[in-house]
Motif scaffolding. Structure first.
Motif, PDB file in Angstrom:
ATOM      1  N   SER A 150      29.405  42.859  47.593  1.00 38.73           N
ATOM      2  CA  SER A 150      29.903  43.172  48.802  1.00 38.73           C
ATOM      3  C   SER A 150      29.018  41.911  49.961  1.00 38.73           C
ATOM      4  O   SER A 150      27.452  41.894  49.776  1.00 38.73           O
ATOM      5  N   GLN A 162      26.759  40.733  53.980  1.00 40.93           N
ATOM      6  CA  GLN A 162      26.011  40.807  54.520  1.00 40.93           C
ATOM      7  C   GLN A 162      26.868  41.706  55.682  1.00 40.93           C
ATOM      8  O   GLN A 162      25.888  42.428  56.976  1.00 40.93           O
ATOM      9  N   ASP A 163      28.224  42.330  55.824  1.00 47.30           N
ATOM     10  CA  ASP A 163      29.372  42.246  56.631  1.00 47.30           C
ATOM     11  C   ASP A 163      30.121  43.511  55.647  1.00 47.30           C
ATOM     12  O   ASP A 163      30.750  44.236  56.806  1.00 47.30           O
ATOM     13  N   ASN A 164      29.180  44.239  55.278  1.00 45.77           N
ATOM     14  CA  ASN A 164      30.147  45.197  53.908  1.00 45.77           C
ATOM     15  C   ASN A 164      30.659  44.989  53.454  1.00 45.77           C
ATOM     16  O   ASN A 164      32.484  45.707  53.085  1.00 45.77           O
ATOM     17  N   LYS A 165      31.839  43.557  54.207  1.00 51.13           N
ATOM     18  CA  LYS A 165      32.916  42.604  53.041  1.00 51.13           C
ATOM     19  C   LYS A 165      33.226  42.948  51.770  1.00 51.13           C
ATOM     20  O   LYS A 165      32.321  42.231  51.207  1.00 51.13           O
ATOM     21  N   ALA A 166      34.001  43.684  50.996  1.00 55.83           N
ATOM     22  CA  ALA A 166      33.758  43.977  49.879  1.00 55.83           C
ATOM     23  C   ALA A 166      34.776  42.635  49.541  1.00 55.83           C
ATOM     24  O   ALA A 166      36.341  42.868  49.549  1.00 55.83           O
ATOM     25  N   TYR A 172      25.256  38.600  48.969  1.00 55.20           N
ATOM     26  CA  TYR A 172      25.680  39.524  48.231  1.00 55.20           C
ATOM     27  C   TYR A 172      24.738  41.146  47.645  1.00 55.20           C
ATOM     28  O   TYR A 172      23.846  40.669  46.878  1.00 55.20           O
ATOM     29  N   GLU A 173      25.630  41.787  47.125  1.00 59.16           N
ATOM     30  CA  GLU A 173      24.607  43.189  46.563  1.00 59.16           C
ATOM     31  C   GLU A 173      26.023  42.862  45.156  1.00 59.16           C
ATOM     32  O   GLU A 173      27.486  42.762  46.055  1.00 59.16           O
TER      33      GLU A 173
END
Length: 232
Positions: free
Chosen positions: A161, A163-167, A196-197
């Motif tokens: 994920s 920084q824009d929560n795009k997976a 990223y996470e």
């Protein structure tokens, strides 16, 4: 002189009843084939354990109809809650915060009163790391997952994920040689540089076909999240 016997209507009726009682008994119909589906999900961060079970009966899974047992079902020895779904399906559910177990057990009694104990097991991922906490678009990445060795029927999904929560995801399937994975650049070349996470989901499906019961069991393990960086 030939004798003629005359029977009264009452005697004839009694004889008919006795004959029906002795020779007309039919054997009890055997229970139809049982199809059972089990699911377990564990979230490592929240220590959240969820499970559910559903049952069907019939000649095949395609034509099977929903089935429920008067005694319900248990998970880890604890009674599960029954929930009615559209179409007549009864889903038995369980949810609580707990530690992950080596083996999870579903139990129920079938129509013959036979206790059925169904095990569902998969090794958890205790921890994982990415070498140097970096993913190279040109070189790929090196992943180590303790407990991440995959057997046949098991898989592992890497969830990224940004920084824009795009997976973004990468799928690994078993069997694997060990707990270390070298993921080629081709699988990460579309990732944009940045932070990223990352967390992993290890999955397993086991299908067992028997003479009177067939089961399908799914289990999923969601790990903690770590931070990684994608570089050129």
């Amino acid at each position: 002189m030939k004798q003629v016997y005359v029977f009264s209507p009452a005697i004839v009726a009694l004889a008919a009843l006795l004959f029906a009682g002795c020779g007309g008994a039919q054997p009890e119909e055997a229970p139809r084939h049982l199809f059972a589906e089990f699911f377990v999900r564990y979230l490592q961060t929240e220590r959240e354990l969820k499970a559910h079970a559903t049952f069907f009966e019939g000649d095949s899974i395609q034509t099977a109809i929903p089935k429920a047992f008067a005694g319900g079902a248990t998970f880890q020895g604890i009674g599960m809650n029954a929930r009615n779904l559209p179409g007549g399906t009864v889903r038995f559910t369980f949810e609580q915060r707990d530690n992950y177990a080596d083996t999870f057990w579903f139990s129920f009694k079938d129509d013959l009163g036979i206790r059925r104990d169904i095990p569902v097991a998969m090794a958890p991922i205790d921890s994982f790391s990415v070498r140097d906490e970096q993913i190279s678009k040109s070189m790929g990445m090196a992943l180590y997952a303790r407990g991440g060795r995959l057997a046949k029927g098991e898989s592992m999904v890497l969830f990224f994920s940004d920084q824009d929560n795009k997976a973004s995801t990468i799928l690994l399937t078993g069997p694997s040689a060990g707990e270390e994975y070298r993921i080629p650049a081709a699988k990460v070349e579309t990732f944009a540089p940045g932070n990223y996470e990352l967390y992993l989901v290890k999955k397993k499906r086991e299908v067992v076909k028997g003479d009177t019961i067939s089961t399908m069991a799914d289990i999923e393990y969601y790990t903690n999240t770590i931070k990684v960086e994608v570089v050129e």
